[in-house]
Design an enzyme around this catalytic site. Structure first.
Site, short mmCIF file in Angstrom:
data_model
loop_
_atom_site.label_atom_id
_atom_site.label_comp_id
_atom_site.label_asym_id
_atom_site.label_seq_id
_atom_site.Cartn_x
_atom_site.Cartn_y
_atom_site.Cartn_z
CG HIS A 245 12.07 -21.03 18.86
ND1 HIS A 245 11.99 -20.26 17.73
CD2 HIS A 245 10.96 -21.81 18.85
CE1 HIS A 245 10.89 -20.58 17.06
NE2 HIS A 245 10.25 -21.51 17.72
CD GLU A 349 12.29 -20.87 10.87
OE1 GLU A 349 12.82 -19.85 10.38
OE2 GLU A 349 11.13 -20.90 11.29
CU1 CUO Z 1 8.76 -22.72 16.87
CU2 CUO Z 1 10.45 -25.43 16.38
O1 CUO Z 1 8.75 -24.74 16.99
O2 CUO Z 1 10.15 -23.53 15.75
#
Ligand code: CUO
Length: 669
Positions: A245, A349
């Site tokens: 990300h 996460e």
């Molecule tokens: Cu890939 Cu927020 O979209 O984890």
């Protein structure tokens, strides 16, 4: 079964050991064929007679002994009989706890089937009885993780669910063409107008290849993955969550610069979101994706309160400051080494491996939900889920990058507390990069056609006609580079190559310590160095960050049919990956007059970093840097993003590193 000549056995073995394609055995060809058929037109009842008959005659309740663990199958069946499962035709989102837990039951049913035969029968049964979104996701994740389906290629998500990738106008035009029974190619424009500056980079946020990559990353590394139950370790999953990300945002930031936009600003729970978003996309059934006006504030949802988000953030910041997270059992788990990022990734996460989900919450996942439901927080209008509630559509909303920058800045806080890399960690004795030569770098836009066959309802009266959406997408001319290295001795060398920003939005040159935050990895590979002068040649198409264009379902289908007729063998790579940044997006768009970007290369000793005894050039199915591996350890032990993941110390440049400016020129077409 055909006998293979001995010479071919040797060739095949060598090829397989290095992770390249080999002819599939007949069993795998059949499995590939059946999976393609199961995933065809999933929104409609199955039309494949044999699969319907298998599904109708299959009794899951009498097959339970065929599952390694039958609990999920039992619970699924119970829910099905009670009519409590998400019905077919309803919108499935992984962020909805009920939807997710049902999907997990289906995944576990598929995953624990002792053999292909049972998996196939169960899938034929589920195809017409379980919600299609849950079915596609569960079957895809099962295929990616079962040993008897390794090598199977899944259709690209934009062909399974075109609605999530193309806008409403295109779908309407496609329907008209189908009614007229005329083949058509419908031009798709990106959302928004010139009045919205964010529209300048919509081509990247809405790029179907980038969205497909992102969707697949989350299938390869599901946050709900129960490693100890499933027996498949996801090596460095938490760190990959951070790094993949981080790279998505850095890449977006470079694209913004070339479109004269500032870097992405992180969002904040107590501030209004300046830029609204109108997705112009419609679910197949269930209405339009909700839009968000400009300057809209976050609102409490029934189960997610803004105050809690602020508390979770504060606790995470405290853990980072103390360099230790507190676990469920009240112990401290220290973050003060390169493994800390893994723990933080799982925590933020959060994945199933979060050390304490009750205390640290679900910062990132809740962020997706808060954004997805922002315009109907109380559910008064029963709006469907927002784009942020599907990994296939999330990057369409510029707020995706703002949410992820917010999360990324917390990772940065942690990284900033780690010591800068020392001379021993950065340098390599007797190795000097003398030069890096690179072809001219040119970007351009091109047209790409998406098959819309699966977007349109079948009608008995109307034949399928070829209808496609034509989108503009960024590409670059293929390029080669040569790294000239002098070495005192032989090395197995790891080479990392990055590209970063030279100037900020104001046109001022930025410091290396700031640039490092926007550094985009464009390649990482291992090569042999001999004593003396070495020329290392590399092509853009070989980048381990990216994958080439996905094969279309039609092409795949034809290859499988040819293999079934025995006319042409079907080549498969058992390590095949679906996750991977699109190769054509490797370079950020340049400017017509040329735009300078600093390029960095660093050579290190792979023998000191390697984690297994696979051949040094094993390809792991490509796309290692952002997508790790499936079924292997991540191939090197260096922190992801090395050497730019930590603050730049007083000494940074050593002879094994090289920096030069390169120019990317954009050609109008
Ligand atoms: Cu890939 Cu927020 O979209 O984890």
């Amino acid at each position: 079964m055909k006998l293979i000549p001995a010479c071919l056995v040797v060739a095949v073995c060598i090829a397989y050991c290095c992770g390249v394609s080999v002819p599939a055995d007949s069993g795998l060809v059949v499995r590939q064929y059946e999976i393609l058929k199961l995933l065809n037109k999933v929104h409609e009842p199955n039309r494949i007679k044999e699969q319907i008959e298998i599904g109708n005659s299959f009794d899951l309740s009498t097959a339970l002994t065929g599952f390694k663990n039958p609990n999920a199958a039992k619970a699924l069946l119970k829910g099905y009989k009670a009519g409590s499962l998400l019905p077919r035709g309803s919108i499935f989102t992984l962020f909805n706890e009920k939807h997710r837990s049902e999907m997990i039951l289906l995944f576990e049913t598929f995953f624990y089937a002792n053999d292909w035969d049972l998996l196939f029968k169960t899938a034929c049964w589920a195809r017409d009885r379980i919600n299609e979104g849950q079915f596609v996701y569960a079957l895809s994740v099962a295929v990616l993780h079962r040993s008897d389906t390794h090598g199977i290629v899944l259709p690209p998500p934009y062909e399974i669910y075109p609605h999530l990738f193309v806008n409403s106008e295109v779908i309407h035009a496609a329907y008209k063409a189908k009614m007229r029974q005329e083949p058509a190619i419908v031009r798709m424009n990106f959302t928004g107008t010139i009045k919205n500056p964010e529209q300048r980079v919509a081509y990247l946020g809405e790029d179907i290849g980038m969205n497909a990559h992102h969707a697949h990353w989350h299938m390869d590394f599901p946050f709900w993955w129960k490693e100890h139950e499933y027996g498949i370790h996801k090596d460095r999953k938490g760190e990959l969550f951070y790094y993949m990300h981080h790279q998505l945002i850095a890449r977006f930031d470079l694209e913004r610069l070339s479109n004269n936009l500032p870097f992405v600003e992180p969002l904040s729970w107590d501030q209004k979101i300046a830029n609204g978003f109108y997705p112009q996309t419609t679910y197949r059934v269930g209405g339009e994706f909700p839009a968000r006006p400009d300057n809209y504030a976050f609102h409490d949802l029934e189960n997610i309160k803004i105050k809690d988000m602020i508390d979770y953030t504060r606790r995470i910041r405290e853990a980072i400051a103390q360099q230790a997270v507190i676990t469920k059992s009240g112990e401290y788990f220290y973050l003060n080494d390169s493994k800390g990022i893994e723990v933080l990734g799982d925590l933020m996460e959060p994945s199933f491996d979060s050390k304490h989900p009750e205390y640290y919450g679900a910062l990132h996942n809740y962020g997706h939900i808060l954004l997805g439901q922002i315009t109907d927080p109380k559910g008064k209008f029963n709006m469907p889920p927002g784009v942020m509630e599907h990994f296939e559509t999330a990057t369409r909303d510029p707020a995706f990058f703002r949410l992820h920058k917010y999360i990324d800045n917390l990772f940065k806080l942690h990284k900033d507390l780690l010591p800068s890399y020392s001379k021993e960690e950065l340098s390599l004795d007797g190795v000097q990069i003398e030069d890096v030569q690179i072809d001219e770098l040119t970007t351009y836009f091109e047209d790409f056609d998406i098959d819309l066959l699966n977007a349109l309802d079948d009608t008995v009266e109307l034949e399928d006609v070829e209808i496609k959406a034509r989108v503009r997408r960024l590409n670059h001319k293929p390029f080669n580079f040569k790294i000239e290295v002098n070495s005192d001795k032989e090395y197995t060398a790891a080479v990392r190559v990055y590209i970063g920003p030279k100037y900020d939005w104001f046109g001022q040159e930025i410091t290396l310590d700031e640039k490092r935050l926007y550094m985009v990895e464009i390649d990482k590979f291992v090569t042999k160095l001999t004593a003396g002068h070495n020329n290392i040649f590399r092509k853009s198409s070989e980048s381990s960050v990216t994958i080439p264009d996905r094969e279309t379902t039609k092409v795949l289908h034809k290859k499988v049919k040819d293999a079934l007729k025995n006319s042409t063998p079907l080549l498969v790579n058992k390590d095949v990956r679906h996750c991977g940044y699109p190769g054509r997006l490797l370079l950020p768009k340049g400017k017509i007059e040329g735009m300078p970007f600093p390029l960095y290369a660093i050579v290190t000793d792979f023998e000191q970093e390697k984690v297994n005894d696979l051949p040094f050039d094993y390809d792991y199915g490509g796309s290692i840097s952002y997508c790790g591996t499936l079924g292997h350890k991540y191939p090197d032990s260096k922190p992801m993003g090395y050497p730019f993941d930590r603050p730049i110390g007083r000494e940074f440049y050593y002879p094994n590193m090289f920096e030069k400016d390169v120019v990317i020129t954009h050609k109008e077409s």
